[in-house]
Design a protein around this motif. Sequence first.
Motif, PDB file in Angstrom:
ATOM      1  N   LEU A  30       7.515 103.089 -74.222  1.00  0.00           N
ATOM      2  CA  LEU A  30       6.563 103.207 -73.122  1.00  0.00           C
ATOM      3  C   LEU A  30       7.033 104.257 -72.111  1.00  0.00           C
ATOM      4  N   ALA A  31       8.341 104.233 -71.828  1.00  0.00           N
ATOM      5  CA  ALA A  31       8.898 105.169 -70.855  1.00  0.00           C
ATOM      6  C   ALA A  31       8.737 106.600 -71.355  1.00  0.00           C
ATOM      7  N   LEU A  32       9.031 106.821 -72.650  1.00  0.00           N
ATOM      8  CA  LEU A  32       8.934 108.170 -73.204  1.00  0.00           C
ATOM      9  C   LEU A  32       7.477 108.634 -73.220  1.00  0.00           C
ATOM     10  N   ALA A  33       6.581 107.728 -73.624  1.00  0.00           N
ATOM     11  CA  ALA A  33       5.168 108.087 -73.658  1.00  0.00           C
ATOM     12  C   ALA A  33       4.685 108.465 -72.257  1.00  0.00           C
ATOM     13  N   ALA A  34       5.052 107.659 -71.275  1.00  0.00           N
ATOM     14  CA  ALA A  34       4.623 107.944 -69.905  1.00  0.00           C
ATOM     15  C   ALA A  34       5.214 109.254 -69.428  1.00  0.00           C
ATOM     16  N   ALA A  35       6.481 109.512 -69.779  1.00  0.00           N
ATOM     17  CA  ALA A  35       7.141 110.739 -69.332  1.00  0.00           C
ATOM     18  C   ALA A  35       6.472 111.958 -69.945  1.00  0.00           C
ATOM     19  N   VAL A  36       6.140 111.876 -71.256  1.00  0.00           N
ATOM     20  CA  VAL A  36       5.488 113.013 -71.911  1.00  0.00           C
ATOM     21  C   VAL A  36       4.125 113.272 -71.289  1.00  0.00           C
ATOM     22  N   LEU A  37       3.375 112.186 -71.047  1.00  0.00           N
ATOM     23  CA  LEU A  37       2.064 112.341 -70.419  1.00  0.00           C
ATOM     24  C   LEU A  37       2.186 113.011 -69.056  1.00  0.00           C
ATOM     25  N   LEU A  38       3.164 112.563 -68.289  1.00  0.00           N
ATOM     26  CA  LEU A  38       3.321 113.122 -66.949  1.00  0.00           C
ATOM     27  C   LEU A  38       3.757 114.580 -67.030  1.00  0.00           C
ATOM     28  N   ASP A  39       4.638 114.882 -67.990  1.00  0.00           N
ATOM     29  CA  ASP A  39       5.190 116.231 -68.089  1.00  0.00           C
ATOM     30  C   ASP A  39       4.138 117.217 -68.595  1.00  0.00           C
ATOM     31  N   ARG A  40       3.333 116.778 -69.587  1.00  0.00           N
ATOM     32  CA  ARG A  40       2.392 117.706 -70.212  1.00  0.00           C
ATOM     33  C   ARG A  40       0.991 117.582 -69.639  1.00  0.00           C
ATOM     34  N   GLY A  41       0.560 116.363 -69.429  1.00  0.00           N
ATOM     35  CA  GLY A  41      -0.850 116.128 -69.136  1.00  0.00           C
ATOM     36  C   GLY A  41      -1.192 116.223 -67.652  1.00  0.00           C
ATOM     37  N   VAL A  42      -0.824 115.205 -66.921  1.00  0.00           N
ATOM     38  CA  VAL A  42      -1.292 115.083 -65.540  1.00  0.00           C
ATOM     39  C   VAL A  42      -0.392 115.829 -64.585  1.00  0.00           C
ATOM     40  N   LYS A  43      -0.638 117.101 -64.453  1.00  0.00           N
ATOM     41  CA  LYS A  43       0.195 117.881 -63.539  1.00  0.00           C
ATOM     42  C   LYS A  43      -0.173 117.583 -62.086  1.00  0.00           C
ATOM     43  N   ARG A  44      -1.468 117.385 -61.874  1.00  0.00           N
ATOM     44  CA  ARG A  44      -1.950 117.373 -60.502  1.00  0.00           C
ATOM     45  C   ARG A  44      -1.422 116.173 -59.705  1.00  0.00           C
ATOM     46  N   PHE A  45      -1.509 114.988 -60.290  1.00  0.00           N
ATOM     47  CA  PHE A  45      -1.106 113.797 -59.533  1.00  0.00           C
ATOM     48  C   PHE A  45       0.250 113.280 -59.994  1.00  0.00           C
ATOM     49  N   GLN A  46       1.080 114.191 -60.514  1.00  0.00           N
ATOM     50  CA  GLN A  46       2.343 113.748 -61.100  1.00  0.00           C
ATOM     51  C   GLN A  46       3.163 112.856 -60.157  1.00  0.00           C
ATOM     52  N   SER A  47       3.315 113.306 -58.911  1.00  0.00           N
ATOM     53  CA  SER A  47       4.158 112.524 -57.981  1.00  0.00           C
ATOM     54  C   SER A  47       3.573 111.144 -57.761  1.00  0.00           C
ATOM     55  N   LEU A  48       2.257 111.091 -57.647  1.00  0.00           N
ATOM     56  CA  LEU A  48       1.608 109.799 -57.420  1.00  0.00           C
ATOM     57  C   LEU A  48       1.902 108.849 -58.579  1.00  0.00           C
ATOM     58  N   PHE A  49       1.766 109.355 -59.823  1.00  0.00           N
ATOM     59  CA  PHE A  49       2.016 108.492 -60.972  1.00  0.00           C
ATOM     60  C   PHE A  49       3.485 108.109 -61.072  1.00  0.00           C
ATOM     61  N   LYS A  50       4.364 109.059 -60.765  1.00  0.00           N
ATOM     62  CA  LYS A  50       5.800 108.755 -60.776  1.00  0.00           C
ATOM     63  C   LYS A  50       6.083 107.573 -59.853  1.00  0.00           C
ATOM     64  N   VAL A  51       5.530 107.649 -58.655  1.00  0.00           N
ATOM     65  CA  VAL A  51       5.746 106.567 -57.685  1.00  0.00           C
ATOM     66  C   VAL A  51       5.160 105.265 -58.217  1.00  0.00           C
ATOM     67  N   ALA A  52       3.949 105.359 -58.766  1.00  0.00           N
ATOM     68  CA  ALA A  52       3.269 104.145 -59.229  1.00  0.00           C
ATOM     69  C   ALA A  52       4.061 103.459 -60.337  1.00  0.00           C
ATOM     70  N   TYR A  53       4.570 104.262 -61.289  1.00  0.00           N
ATOM     71  CA  TYR A  53       5.326 103.656 -62.378  1.00  0.00           C
ATOM     72  C   TYR A  53       6.695 103.167 -61.933  1.00  0.00           C
ATOM     73  N   TYR A  54       7.246 103.824 -60.908  1.00  0.00           N
ATOM     74  CA  TYR A  54       8.592 103.448 -60.478  1.00  0.00           C
ATOM     75  C   TYR A  54       8.573 102.264 -59.521  1.00  0.00           C
ATOM     76  N   LEU A  55       7.430 102.034 -58.920  1.00  0.00           N
ATOM     77  CA  LEU A  55       7.329 100.990 -57.891  1.00  0.00           C
ATOM     78  C   LEU A  55       7.851  99.616 -58.342  1.00  0.00           C
ATOM     79  N   PRO A  56       7.498  99.142 -59.560  1.00  0.00           N
ATOM     80  CA  PRO A  56       7.996  97.817 -59.963  1.00  0.00           C
ATOM     81  C   PRO A  56       9.520  97.744 -60.006  1.00  0.00           C
ATOM     82  N   VAL A  57      10.166  98.889 -60.294  1.00  0.00           N
ATOM     83  CA  VAL A  57      11.632  98.882 -60.397  1.00  0.00           C
ATOM     84  C   VAL A  57      12.261  98.510 -59.063  1.00  0.00           C
TER      85      VAL A  57
END
Lengths: 430, 317
Positions: free
Chosen positions: B115-142
């Motif tokens: 899951l972590a790798l899939a999310a990282a690849v998506l963030l790295d390749r796909g969603v450039k625009r809201f990358q920081s937002l998604f990073k925060v969202a996925y990291y929040l539970p940690v």
Amino acid sequence: MFTHTTRRRLVIGGAALTATALALTGCGRSADSGDSAPKATTSIGDGPATGELSVWAMGTEGENLPKLTAAFEQANPGVKVKVTPIPWDAAHSKFTTAITAQTVPDAAMVGTTWMGEFADLDALDPTPASIDTSGFFEGANETTKVGETSYGVPWYVETRLVYYRKDLAAKAGITTPPTDWDGLKAMAKAMKEKAGAKYGINLQPGGTGSWQTVMPFAWSAGAAITGDDQKEFTFDTPEMQEGLKYYQSFFTDKLAGTDLPPNQTEAQFVSGQVPMFISGPWMAGSVAKLGGEKIKPNIGVFQLPKNKTATSFVGGSNFVVFKNSKNKDSAWKLVKWLSDAKTQAQWFKLSTDLPAVKSAWEDPSIASDPLLPVFGKQLEDAKAPPAIVNWEQVATAFDAEVEKMAKSGQSPADTAKAIQTKAASIGTGS
Amino acid sequence: MSSATLQAPEVPQRKSSGPAARSRRSGARGRQTAAAWILTLPFVVLFLAFTAGPVLGSLGMSFTDLKQRDLRTPFAVNGVGFSNYVKALQDETFRKAALNTAYFVLVGVPLTLALALAAAVLLDRGVKRFQSLFKVAYYLPVITSIVAIAVIWRFVLAPESGLLNTVLSWVGIDGPNWLASKTWAMPSLIMMAVWRNFGSAMIIFLAGLQGIPATVEEAGQLDGAGSWQRFRYLIVPLLRPTILFTSVTTGIGYLQFFEEPFVMTQGGPLNSTVSVSMYTYQQFGFGNYGVATAMSYILFVVIAVITFIQFRLLREK
């Protein structure tokens, strides 16, 4: 991912504790583990209490106690009482750490099932003979005794009754509460079949603390946790099996459920899904809080049903004085004052904790309550487990076996045998 | 670290030679060594007192019959050899806890990493625009307290009105009573742990992905490799050190699985979620320090062996 810090702390904490203990006490196992019962060393003087007293108390008691001790300070101008409130879930380890490091307070509230352990750690001062204990409920008095010696006094008590919905009982055709085992069973059945309940009664299917509901049935059937000398466990007896069998039958007859979410007892009672349960006096308040004015007149309680006896569980807290206290005389004066009937009635008004002294129940605030006098009657026949050092561990094994019995159909005979085997291997610890 | 800082000032002196320069240099080095020792002394003392000491102490403890009541006279306890270890391994609940922990690790670690790798690849390749937002969202539970998470997951996993079962009922599935079911309690906790922990592995994967030069993929593209082929034969091998790191840290964390059962199920129903760490903790609580430390060291050895195997399998060839 970050769980390793928790565990590391545990290991290091344990070792650090040892190191601290080493530094504080030097070495050599003490030779005072003789068999003769310790005698009270403190006698209470006549003058007023003086000096500083540090007191620990848990939960809401810790928050409310200063209001009470203010009156003690007024009556004894030379004394200063400092109450430290401690959260319940941290209390046990805080006490054992303090006992090991010898940084105990002068006096403290102590859970009744911890008495054996703390006495075994040689931490408690035996109760002076000048404190009269005859006014307490017998079951509560027993909780202060470890072997032949009494340490401390009962401070407040609680016992368990059967709660039921009066309106639904009427619907089920039951006008007078049952008094024997068959009656309770029939009532649960009627609640389910005639009053539209999902289950007749809410009984804990094992898990933490379920022994407190199971043991009353076993006690009522004549079982005992240990022999008279408290050295051997007696879980594998026909009486114990009878109690377990009765408890299990509620699950096998589908009158009690194993699939109910925990901590929803009040909600299920208010909704009428499960209109009966067995619990202590605090439940009246929390049911009323959830169900509002509408539910209040429909809350009924009755004493545990009778087999050979009709014995319930007695819990609560004791008040103790620590051996290492520098001010034992004044500490015992405080404890004596706390166990006075007048103080106990006043404490009930502050905290709604039920008095351990019988005469305090005559106070109108208790006597005129619709439910409380029934608890008082039940306290005449209520038991606590013997003060065994390893009790918490035995209770955990007991709970685990009850869970197997309720959820996966382990037979009462096998359950009794398994509890006995586990308890024997854990040992009483004395 | 300290030796590097020590040697750094030597560089300009390299050119000078001759006896005078040499002796001056060794004098300076002596002073530097002394200074280094003095400067690291506080750490060394703290390390010995609060890390090495207690660890050795607890190792010793695991070979004694130390109980809570003996804490006041710990030198008078008896050595019992390996009997605590034997007792632990013979303990039915401990063995159940070991099986549960293995289940949790074998299912949880691959899921978390995937899951972590899939999310990282998506963030790295796909969603450039809201990358920081998604990073925060996925990291929040940690970074959220486990207690707050537990409250939310109890709502999610509640039997009748819970979010998960409500969603399942839309597609006609009658969901189980997740936490009260012997079969489903462990999968529920794995679900929760994966959701809670994949964010931190994802951040590390993302850093690893961003460290791979774009030219590598361009070269693959020119050679006619499809996107899956590029991922499989270029990106994954280049990420090997990152995968090693995340699998080791996630593996260690999951082997010490404690908080989820502690707050959600207390090990139940019927011991189906009790973990090694949790059972060890319980034994500490009962004052059985000898057995409890023995259990800790069994877990320690298992973790060491598994980590060693991971290093062997995933090291750079």
